[in-house]
Write a protein that holds these residues in place. Structure first.
Motif, PDB file in Angstrom:
ATOM      1  N   LYS A 272       0.847  -1.199   0.000  1.00 56.06           N
ATOM      2  CA  LYS A 272       0.000   0.000   0.000  1.00 56.06           C
ATOM      3  C   LYS A 272       0.889   1.258   0.000  1.00 56.06           C
ATOM      4  CE  LYS A 272      -3.933   2.315   1.146  1.00 56.06           C
ATOM      5  NZ  LYS A 272      -4.791   2.784   0.062  1.00 56.06           N
ATOM      6  N   TYR A 275       2.300   1.847  -3.409  1.00 55.81           N
ATOM      7  CA  TYR A 275       1.247   2.363  -4.288  1.00 55.81           C
ATOM      8  C   TYR A 275       1.015   3.859  -4.029  1.00 55.81           C
ATOM      9  CZ  TYR A 275      -3.412   3.284  -6.084  1.00 55.81           C
ATOM     10  OH  TYR A 275      -4.472   3.839  -6.736  1.00 55.81           O
ATOM     11  N   GLU A 276       0.838   4.226  -2.753  1.00 49.92           N
ATOM     12  CA  GLU A 276       0.515   5.622  -2.424  1.00 49.92           C
ATOM     13  C   GLU A 276       1.671   6.560  -2.769  1.00 49.92           C
ATOM     14  OE1 GLU A 276      -2.287   6.823  -1.768  1.00 49.92           O
ATOM     15  OE2 GLU A 276      -3.463   5.071  -1.135  1.00 49.92           O
ATOM     16  N   THR A 278       3.974   6.071  -5.061  1.00 51.40           N
ATOM     17  CA  THR A 278       4.051   6.143  -6.528  1.00 51.40           C
ATOM     18  C   THR A 278       2.994   7.112  -7.065  1.00 51.40           C
ATOM     19  OG1 THR A 278       4.708   3.835  -6.492  1.00 51.40           O
ATOM     20  CG2 THR A 278       4.137   4.722  -8.636  1.00 51.40           C
ATOM     21  N   GLU A 279       1.778   7.003  -6.526  1.00 51.08           N
ATOM     22  CA  GLU A 279       0.694   7.899  -6.965  1.00 51.08           C
ATOM     23  C   GLU A 279       1.054   9.365  -6.691  1.00 51.08           C
ATOM     24  OE1 GLU A 279      -2.430   7.127  -8.608  1.00 51.08           O
ATOM     25  OE2 GLU A 279      -1.039   5.450  -8.910  1.00 51.08           O
ATOM     26  N   LEU A 280       1.623   9.586  -5.505  1.00 46.29           N
ATOM     27  CA  LEU A 280       1.993  10.960  -5.115  1.00 46.29           C
ATOM     28  C   LEU A 280       3.051  11.515  -6.065  1.00 46.29           C
ATOM     29  CD1 LEU A 280       1.569  13.103  -2.862  1.00 46.29           C
ATOM     30  CD2 LEU A 280       3.566  12.117  -1.740  1.00 46.29           C
ATOM     31  N   LYS A 282       3.638  10.595  -9.075  1.00 49.84           N
ATOM     32  CA  LYS A 282       3.027  10.815 -10.404  1.00 49.84           C
ATOM     33  C   LYS A 282       2.292  12.149 -10.423  1.00 49.84           C
ATOM     34  CE  LYS A 282       1.974   6.086 -11.883  1.00 49.84           C
ATOM     35  NZ  LYS A 282       0.849   5.148 -11.763  1.00 49.84           N
ATOM     36  N   LYS A 283       1.526  12.375  -9.340  1.00 46.51           N
ATOM     37  CA  LYS A 283       0.732  13.610  -9.263  1.00 46.51           C
ATOM     38  C   LYS A 283       1.631  14.847  -9.302  1.00 46.51           C
ATOM     39  CE  LYS A 283      -2.078  13.556  -5.703  1.00 46.51           C
ATOM     40  NZ  LYS A 283      -3.088  13.214  -4.767  1.00 46.51           N
ATOM     41  N   GLU A 284       2.798  14.691  -8.690  1.00 45.47           N
ATOM     42  CA  GLU A 284       3.735  15.825  -8.645  1.00 45.47           C
ATOM     43  C   GLU A 284       4.602  15.887  -9.910  1.00 45.47           C
ATOM     44  OE1 GLU A 284       5.888  15.309  -5.018  1.00 45.47           O
ATOM     45  OE2 GLU A 284       4.211  16.046  -3.795  1.00 45.47           O
TER      46      GLU A 284
END
Ligand SMILES: Nc1ncnc2c1ncn2[C@@H]1O[C@H](COP(=O)(O)OP(=O)(O)O)[C@@H](O)[C@H]1O
Ligand SMILES: [Mg+2]
Length: 287
Positions: A272, A275-276, A278-280, A282-284
């Motif tokens: 988890k 995942y979180e 990586t998402e962060l 990507k968002k940045e």
């Protein structure tokens, strides 16, 4: 499917002897059918005593256990019924293997339940599959198995009784890291498939975080917490005060959050967290 209600349960060992010891003190809680419960607490906090009271192996000094609304000690002659309904795998269960073959050992429980030969056979195969014991091992003597295989055979013996509630007292203790992970996945798969209530007594916060949806915390015989897994592991300071800890990955992600990194709370597993993060990133726009 079984609901367990525990009311003001206490157990004192060696009453009126110099060794008198209150192992469980006035514990109350309710477990819904299909819950996957983690039971954590220090050595000596009363975990094993508590789970043995849930299936009637130990009679409480006071208080009651209700399984599906029935007080299990209302009629002591019927206590066996609850031992089948609530299957308990002891700590180091491999020491209880004693039959000539693994197959006979797994069949021991179901054979005591008055089932047909055919049904017993099906249950043995079914249980062996759940714990990942290959069929060629079934004809061997349990003494020829490895430590991990023996442990699996003992667990299969309880699964083969098809209990509504499965309690495992430190099932991964003493196994190597790979063996621990595989066994934990098998238990998790069993719970997901059967949708049975499972109670996992464990010293590993990582294991409990990975598979359970609720956690019961025992401290010196008392119930210290009982809540959703992420809520219990959000109470880091209180857990530290009673000598327990939160999963390491939760500590890291909580610390990052405190420093302003925009991660959600209650991250309990490495997967988890990966995942979180990586998402962060990507968002940045950094990935
Ligand atoms: N059969 C027994 N006779 C006397 N004292 C016991 C017995 N079993 C456990 N105890 C004591 O009861 C307390 C709780 O033990 P236990 O339920 O085994 O805790 P845990 O499983 O959390 O380590 C401990 O102080 C332990 O020494
Ligand atoms: Mg114990």
């Amino acid at each position: 499917m079984s609901t367990i209600i525990v009311e003001n349960l206490s157990c004192t060992y060696g009453i009126k002897t110099p060794f008198e010891r209150k192992a469980v003190k006035d514990v109350s809680f309710e477990i819904q059918s299909g819950d996957f419960i983690g039971l954590i607490g220090h050595t000596g906090s009363g975990k094993s005593t508590l789970v043995q009271m849930l299936n009637g192996l130990i009679k409480p000094t006071s208080g009651k256990v209700f399984i599906d609304g029935t007080d299990i000690w209302a009629n002591p002659k019927e206590i066996r019924k609850f031992r089948f309904k609530v299957g308990l795998v002891f700590q180091y269960p491999e020491y209880q293997l004693f039959e000539e073959t693994v197959e006979k050992d797994i069949a021991f429980g179901p054979s005591n339940m008055g089932l047909s030969e055919q049904e017993i056979k099906e249950r043995v195969l079914y249980a062996a599959k759940f714990v990942g014991l290959s069929y060629d091992l079934l004809k061997k003597s349990p003494f020829d198995l490895s430590g991990g295989e023996k442990r699996r055979a003992a667990i299969a013996g309880v699964i083969a009784m098809d209990p509504d509630v499965l309690i495992l007292d430190e099932p991964t203790a003493g196994l190597d890291p790979v063996g621990r992970n595989v066994l934990l996945s098998q238990i998790s798969q069993y719970q997901k498939t059967r949708k049975n209530t499972v109670i996992l007594v464990s010293h590993s916060m990582e294991d409990v975080a990975r598979v359970t949806n609720k956690v019961l915390v025992m401290n010196k015989g008392e119930l210290a917490m009982f809540d959703k897994t992420e809520k219990v592991f959000a109470r880091s300071d209180e857990l530290t005060n009673i000598g327990l800890r939160i999963p390491q990955v939760t500590r890291v992600t909580d610390a990052l959050r405190k420093h302003g990194i925009n991660l959600p709370s209650g991250i309990l597993t490495v997967d988890k967290a990966v995942y979180e993060i990586t998402e962060l990133l990507k968002k940045e726009g950094r990935l």
